[in-house]
Design an enzyme around this catalytic site. Structure first.
Site, PDB file in Angstrom:
ATOM      1  N   THR A 145      89.347  11.048 102.361  1.00  0.00           N
ATOM      2  CA  THR A 145      88.646  12.296 102.706  1.00  0.00           C
ATOM      3  C   THR A 145      87.461  12.048 103.613  1.00  0.00           C
ATOM      4  OG1 THR A 145      89.347  13.382 100.685  1.00  0.00           O
ATOM      5  CG2 THR A 145      87.346  14.221 101.694  1.00  0.00           C
ATOM      6  N   THR A 154      89.240   8.516  97.645  1.00  0.00           N
ATOM      7  CA  THR A 154      88.746   8.345  96.275  1.00  0.00           C
ATOM      8  C   THR A 154      89.867   8.269  95.238  1.00  0.00           C
ATOM      9  OG1 THR A 154      88.510  10.737  95.980  1.00  0.00           O
ATOM     10  CG2 THR A 154      86.579   9.523  96.784  1.00  0.00           C
TER      11      THR A 154
HETATM   12  N1  ASP Z   1      93.192  12.511  98.901  1.00  0.00           N
HETATM   13  C1  ASP Z   1      92.016  11.756  99.237  1.00  0.00           C
HETATM   14  C2  ASP Z   1      92.335  10.282  99.202  1.00  0.00           C
HETATM   15  O1  ASP Z   1      92.246   9.677  98.166  1.00  0.00           O
HETATM   16  C3  ASP Z   1      90.953  12.093  98.315  1.00  0.00           C
HETATM   17  C4  ASP Z   1      89.642  11.502  98.673  1.00  0.00           C
HETATM   18  O2  ASP Z   1      89.504  10.648  99.526  1.00  0.00           O
HETATM   19  O3  ASP Z   1      88.689  11.935  98.029  1.00  0.00           O
HETATM   20  O4  ASP Z   1      92.661   9.737 100.222  1.00  0.00           O
END
Ligand code: ASP
Length: 320
Positions: free
Chosen positions: A11, A85
């Site tokens: 993200t 994340t």
């Molecule tokens: N969907 C994203 C990922 O893990 C979520 C994030 O980065 O917060 O790539």
């Protein structure tokens, strides 16, 4: 001081398109957004992956570990990794197993898409760089920095699916805090997690979750196709009796079977509960305890460790 920033997607790197937010920004753009660098801090940018972290595999974690080692060998005095994340805690723990951290190694990400109100990426990255620029954090092994908290790779967990305060260390609490750009530690460095011989993963290790009423269907179906199996057991490391029978059959057939706990703060017991599926039965029947290690991290330890030629008993001797 030279800090190496390695971008992998997530993200923190996204841009919105017709199909929703997808990774688009590279390390250079992220460093600029965080206003990284200054008079005595040079931040070099390198793109390693550009993925949503749901698509980061153990093989990609190995490639990233090699890139981190290269940066350290090349003179980086700290390494920051930006990452999605969703699997951040897994990649951080894989790095703890694979990388000789002679300098701080810090992973971070974001919950809000860049450009959103209150976006958290630049602040998380600035805090991560502050930790990476603090040499004594080398001894803590890879850490996750999120919302100014510093979490050890062993304990870090994504504890909320949407909030900005998405990370915690439920079993142990954070190891430190970033305040006014200074990285403060709450306690001294933990024992090292490092494996003796790191190598690319080439085994198949699956994770299954025990729930009320689980039987042996899934274990019996995959037993001949896996090298290792982690079961996220109930409470202190228990499973329903029919699942216990299947796990013992798998261990008897040569599968490395590791018993973890699905609790947010896990701890597998050794010597309390009797009967089929109790921890005494399972540990006496060839299963190996993951101790306080979460199921997803036990799976990585087993995967990378079996690939490096260790047995489950050797890999988890210090955990039980
Ligand atoms: N969907 C994203 C990922 O893990 C979520 C994030 O980065 O917060 O790539």
């Amino acid at each position: 001081m030279r800090i190496s920033l390695l971008a992998t997607g997530g993200t923190i790197s996204t841009q919105r398109g017709a199909d929703g937010a997808t990774p688009a920004l590279g390390a250079q753009a992220l460093a600029a957004a965080a206003r990284a660098g200054g008079a005595d801090l040079v931040v070099t940018a390198r793109d390693v992956l550009r993925l949503s972290s749901r698509n980061v595999t153990p093989a990609a974690m190995w490639d990233l570990a090699c890139a981190v080692e290269e940066e350290i060998q090349g003179g980086a005095e700290g390494v920051v990794i930006t990452h999605g994340t969703d699997t951040l805690e897994e990649t951080a723990y894989a790095l703890a197993l694979l990388v000789r951290t002679s300098v701080p190694v810090v992973a971070t990400g974001a919950m809000r898409v860049p450009g959103s109100a209150g976006e958290d990426g630049p602040a998380n990255l600035a805090a991560a760089i502050a930790v990476a620029a603090t040499p004594r954090f080398a001894a803590y092994g890879p850490v996750v920095v999120h919302q100014d908290e510093i979490h050890l790779a062993r304990w870090a967990a994504k504890v909320h699916g949407t909030r900005v305060a998405a990370f915690g260390s439920p079993a142990a609490g954070p190891a430190g805090l970033v305040v006014e750009g200074r990285a403060l530690s709450f306690f001294g460095p933990p024992p090292s997690e490092r494996l003796l011989r790191a190598c690319a993963p080439d085994k198949r290790v699956e994770l299954i979750w025990a729930v009320a009423g689980s039987d042996g269907l899934m274990v019996d179906a995959i037993r001949d196709r896996v090298d290792g199996l982690v079961v996220a057991g109930l409470g202190g490391g228990h499973v329903p009796a029919p699942l216990a029978e299947a796990l013992v059959r798998a261990a008897g057939a040569g599968v490395a079977v590791v018993l973890a706990s699905r609790c947010a703060s896990p701890q597998v017991l050794r010597d309390t509960y009797g009967g089929a599926g109790g921890e005494r039965h399972l540990l006496a029947s060839g299963l190996v305890s993951a101790g306080a290690l979460s199921p997803v991290k036990a799976r990585l330890r087993l995967l990378f460790g079996l690939s490096a030629g260790f047995t489950a008993a050797e890999l988890f001797a210090a955990e039980a």
